[in-house]
Write an enzyme that holds these catalytic residues in place. Structure first.
Site, PDB file in Angstrom:
ATOM      1  CG  PHE A 146      40.693  30.482  36.730  1.00 22.78           C
ATOM      2  CD1 PHE A 146      41.444  29.545  36.048  1.00 22.78           C
ATOM      3  CD2 PHE A 146      39.991  31.429  36.001  1.00 22.78           C
ATOM      4  CE1 PHE A 146      41.491  29.538  34.644  1.00 22.78           C
ATOM      5  CE2 PHE A 146      40.029  31.440  34.597  1.00 22.78           C
ATOM      6  CZ  PHE A 146      40.780  30.491  33.927  1.00 22.78           C
ATOM      7  CG  ASP A 231      39.907  38.175  39.181  1.00 17.22           C
ATOM      8  OD1 ASP A 231      38.816  38.540  38.702  1.00 17.22           O
ATOM      9  OD2 ASP A 231      40.634  37.308  38.655  1.00 17.22           O
ATOM     10  CE  LYS A 260      34.136  34.617  34.133  1.00 11.76           C
ATOM     11  NZ  LYS A 260      33.860  33.595  33.142  1.00 11.76           N
TER      12      LYS A 260
HETATM   13  N1  PLP Z   1      39.320  35.923  36.649  1.00 11.94           N
HETATM   14  C1  PLP Z   1      38.309  35.178  37.100  1.00 11.94           C
HETATM   15  C2  PLP Z   1      37.938  35.242  38.553  1.00 11.94           C
HETATM   16  C3  PLP Z   1      37.583  34.356  36.249  1.00 11.94           C
HETATM   17  O1  PLP Z   1      36.587  33.602  36.718  1.00 11.94           O
HETATM   18  C4  PLP Z   1      37.953  34.312  34.886  1.00 11.94           C
HETATM   19  C5  PLP Z   1      37.247  33.433  33.943  1.00 11.94           C
HETATM   20  O2  PLP Z   1      36.577  32.505  34.300  1.00 11.94           O
HETATM   21  C6  PLP Z   1      39.011  35.102  34.447  1.00 11.94           C
HETATM   22  C7  PLP Z   1      39.665  35.903  35.355  1.00 11.94           C
HETATM   23  C8  PLP Z   1      39.408  35.101  33.009  1.00 11.94           C
HETATM   24  O3  PLP Z   1      38.447  35.796  32.276  1.00 11.94           O
HETATM   25  P1  PLP Z   1      38.343  35.599  30.698  1.00 11.94           P
HETATM   26  O4  PLP Z   1      37.914  34.197  30.450  1.00 11.94           O
HETATM   27  O5  PLP Z   1      37.322  36.620  30.277  1.00 11.94           O
HETATM   28  O6  PLP Z   1      39.685  35.900  30.133  1.00 11.94           O
END
Ligand code: PLP
Length: 406
Positions: A146, A231, A260
């Site tokens: 994700f 990520d 986050k």
């Molecule tokens: N990357 C990861 C690993 C995530 O867990 C998330 C969100 O849950 C995102 C990207 C996307 O982040 P955002 O919701 O701040 O756009």
């Protein structure tokens, strides 16, 4: 009708009438938070191990964080990236201290960080192809990943429930099996620019990449001149007991995505890039109006200050040992309901034998907020300063729900 009932009805009505329906939400309106707890509009108290999906790294309204944000809000909030501001420079310096030599770009969310990372991958591919676009652009990601809801993020997220309705997506993505190095290696060819994975898959169900796999990816990237992009949007900023989750494996990335927990509740995202990846963006190639405002950076600096002053990395590492053992005991005591427990530090997934919604609702009723994740997982994402008592309390609430559902 009491005041709290009026508030609840009004908020529910306002959502029904005016808020777009892209979320299915429980009937719960949160109005206040302090430390590891939140309260709803009826005065009910909850132990909040959802932390706004791994965002409230210091819990709710940590006094040091609140004071820093209030102070900055009275001084300078936003100037755009047309000008420098001291907090952005200082925050970049502090993040480089954690990530290694390199440079940082600030944005506003995880998805936006990932968009920037994908653009870096394309630029690296073009460099490999002697400056030509459209020849070397493939990014290899992991199945079950994700990476966010933007077009780039969705395209890197091979899940039907995320992509359905939005095709055609961005081209140039391929998907290997997490922790199966050969499956990634088989996808590498002359068109490949980068490998891009979550160090611990979060939304996909809390699946950590093994150290062996990360070390293997690093070597593949070195051998084939690919960027290794990690990520760390969910698993970074201390959640696993190290500032970045990949530190457990002793590897280094070429670029990292963060968001986050970085702002402790204030929206901020960031990209760190090192080595050749730090030289790819030239003036005018990428930008954002809001990224790295004095206020967002003050919030993030306060998060880093508290992590360091209160020794939260060591706290997570130490307290999670007993907590994990207690959670694993639930799998022993309730084998028909709990199939396993996995994760690292304060990022834990409890694998259930059946669908989580009834458990999530029962936990909420019993006073614990915990989000779901893919594959019948209940996630526990405590604030990094959750106490041993609060961690133990989460286990007791889980136990009570498992007993009731046995
Ligand atoms: N990357 C990861 C690993 C995530 O867990 C998330 C969100 O849950 C995102 C990207 C996307 O982040 P955002 O919701 O701040 O756009």
């Amino acid at each position: 009708m009491s005041l709290s009932e009026i508030t609840r009805t009004t908020t529910a009505d306002l959502y029904d009438a005016y808020v777009l329906k892209n979320y299915g939400r429980p009937a719960l309106t949160l109005v206040r938070g302090s430390g590891s707890h939140v309260w709803d509009d009826q005065g009910r108290q909850f132990l909040d191990f959802s932390t706004g999906i791994a965002v409230n790294a210091l819990g709710h309204c940590h006094p040091y964080w609140v004071a820093a944000v209030q102070r900055q809000a009275g001084e300078l909030i936003h100037v755009s990236n047309l000008f420098r501001n001291p907090n952005q420079g200082e925050l970049a310096r502090r993040l480089v201290g954690y990530a290694g030599p390199g440079q940082v770009f600030f944005c506003n969310s995880g998805a936006e960080a990932n968009e920037g990372l994908l653009k870096l991958a394309r630029l690296h591919g073009a460099t490999k192809a002697g400056g030509q676009e459209g020849i070397c652009y493939k990014v290899i990601c992991a199945k079950n990943a994700f990476h966010g809801r933007t077009f780039g993020g969705m395209s890197a997220t091979p899940q039907e429930k995320i992509q359905k309705g939005f095709r055609p997506l961005v081209s140039g993505f391929a998907f290997g099996e997490l922790n199966n190095l050969a499956s990634f290696e088989a996808l590498i060819d002359d068109t490949t620019a980068a490998i891009f994975i979550e160090t611990i898959q979060g939304e996909g169900g809390v699946h950590p990449a093994t150290s062996e796999f990360l070390i293997g990816l690093r070597k593949l990237c070195n051998d084939h001149n690919l960027l290794l992009i990690l990520d760390e949007v969910q698993c970074g900023i201390g959640r696993t007991g190290k500032f970045f989750a990949f530190e457990h494996a002793g590897v280094r990335a070429d670029a990292i995505g963060m968001a986050k927990g970085l702002g402790g509740g204030f929206p901020i995202g960031a990209i760190w890039a090192g080595g050749k990846a730090a030289e790819l963006f030239q003036p005018g190639m990428h930008g954002t109006t809001f990224g790295g405002t004095p206020l967002a950076c003050a919030a993030a600096l306060a998060v880093l200050d508290v992590i360091e002053r209160e020794g939260l990395l060591a706290h997570v590492e130490k307290t999670s040992v007993v907590w994990h053992a207690a959670l694993r005991q639930l799998a022993v005591d309730f084998p028909a309901q709990v199939l396993g427990v996995r994760g690292r530090g304060f990022m834990v997934g409890i694998q259930l034998a059946s669908e989580p919604p009834p458990y999530v609702a029962a936990l909420r009723e019993a006073g614990l907020l915990a989000p779901m994740a893919g594959g019948n997982i209940i996630r526990l994402l405590p604030p990094l300063n959750a106490t041993e008592e609060e961690l133990a309390c989460s286990v007791e609430i889980l136990r009570s729900v498992l007993v009731a559902k046995a």
